[in-house]
Write a protein that holds these residues in place. Structure first.
Motif, mmCIF file in Angstrom:
data_model
loop_
_atom_site.group_PDB
_atom_site.id
_atom_site.type_symbol
_atom_site.label_atom_id
_atom_site.label_comp_id
_atom_site.label_asym_id
_atom_site.label_seq_id
_atom_site.Cartn_x
_atom_site.Cartn_y
_atom_site.Cartn_z
ATOM 1 N N VAL A 122 0.835 -1.200 0.000
ATOM 2 C CA VAL A 122 0.000 0.000 0.000
ATOM 3 C C VAL A 122 0.873 1.255 0.000
ATOM 4 C CG1 VAL A 122 -1.699 1.308 1.326
ATOM 5 C CG2 VAL A 122 -1.916 -1.159 1.120
ATOM 6 N N LEU A 123 1.895 1.275 0.818
ATOM 7 C CA LEU A 123 2.796 2.427 0.856
ATOM 8 C C LEU A 123 3.538 2.598 -0.465
ATOM 9 C CD1 LEU A 123 4.247 2.104 4.454
ATOM 10 C CD2 LEU A 123 2.565 3.740 3.617
ATOM 11 N N LEU A 124 3.943 1.499 -1.071
ATOM 12 C CA LEU A 124 4.614 1.569 -2.365
ATOM 13 C C LEU A 124 3.685 2.120 -3.438
ATOM 14 C CD1 LEU A 124 7.187 0.892 -3.974
ATOM 15 C CD2 LEU A 124 6.188 -1.348 -4.380
ATOM 16 N N CYS A 125 2.441 1.665 -3.477
ATOM 17 C CA CYS A 125 1.466 2.160 -4.458
ATOM 18 C C CYS A 125 1.152 3.628 -4.222
ATOM 19 C CB CYS A 125 0.189 1.334 -4.391
ATOM 20 S SG CYS A 125 0.377 -0.338 -5.008
ATOM 21 N N GLY A 126 1.017 4.013 -2.980
ATOM 22 C CA GLY A 126 0.748 5.416 -2.667
ATOM 23 C C GLY A 126 1.891 6.315 -3.078
ATOM 24 N N GLY A 139 1.865 6.714 -6.786
ATOM 25 C CA GLY A 139 0.815 7.636 -7.212
ATOM 26 C C GLY A 139 1.209 9.094 -7.022
ATOM 27 N N PHE A 140 1.812 9.409 -5.878
ATOM 28 C CA PHE A 140 2.253 10.782 -5.639
ATOM 29 C C PHE A 140 3.350 11.187 -6.614
ATOM 30 C CE2 PHE A 140 0.408 10.258 -1.339
ATOM 31 C CZ PHE A 140 -0.431 11.356 -1.387
ATOM 32 N N LEU A 141 4.275 10.277 -6.889
ATOM 33 C CA LEU A 141 5.342 10.597 -7.834
ATOM 34 C C LEU A 141 4.805 10.719 -9.260
ATOM 35 C CD1 LEU A 141 8.229 8.365 -6.464
ATOM 36 C CD2 LEU A 141 7.954 10.835 -6.224
ATOM 37 N N LEU A 142 3.848 9.882 -9.618
ATOM 38 C CA LEU A 142 3.247 9.947 -10.949
ATOM 39 C C LEU A 142 2.522 11.265 -11.159
ATOM 40 C CD1 LEU A 142 2.587 8.483 -13.613
ATOM 41 C CD2 LEU A 142 0.563 7.572 -12.490
ATOM 42 N N ALA A 143 1.911 11.781 -10.108
ATOM 43 C CA ALA A 143 1.174 13.041 -10.211
ATOM 44 C C ALA A 143 2.095 14.225 -10.511
ATOM 45 C CB ALA A 143 0.407 13.299 -8.923
ATOM 46 N N LYS A 144 3.367 14.082 -10.238
ATOM 47 C CA LYS A 144 4.319 15.169 -10.473
ATOM 48 C C LYS A 144 5.020 15.064 -11.820
ATOM 49 C CE LYS A 144 5.271 15.988 -5.630
ATOM 50 N NZ LYS A 144 6.301 16.141 -4.611
ATOM 51 N N THR A 145 4.731 14.024 -12.598
ATOM 52 C CA THR A 145 5.397 13.834 -13.878
ATOM 53 C C THR A 145 4.575 14.410 -15.012
ATOM 54 O OG1 THR A 145 4.373 11.700 -14.309
ATOM 55 C CG2 THR A 145 6.430 11.675 -13.040
#
Length: 62
Positions: free
Chosen positions: A29-33, A36-42
């Motif tokens: 869950v922490l890895l997926c979260g 997701g946060f890193l993907l939102a910044k790309t």
């Protein structure tokens, strides 16, 4: 914005259910979260948002 809020709530609920039946571990869950946060910044974030908007529009027409 409403679609992304709904998607976050539904995905959060799904993660919670999977954790309750012990199908997921907290590390996953922490890895997926984090992903997701890193993907939102790309630069891929607008593409992901457009895809979610398209799926929401399609489901709205059903």
């Amino acid at each position: 914005m409403i679609l992304s809020t709904s998607a976050v709530l539904l995905l959060g609920l799904l993660i919670w259910i999977l954790l309750q039946i012990r199908y997921l571990r907290w590390s996953v869950v922490l890895l997926c979260g984090t992903f997701g946060f890193l993907l939102a910044k790309t630069a891929a974030a607008p593409l992901v948002q457009a895809a979610l908007d398209g799926v929401g529009g399609l489901l709205g027409q059903l």
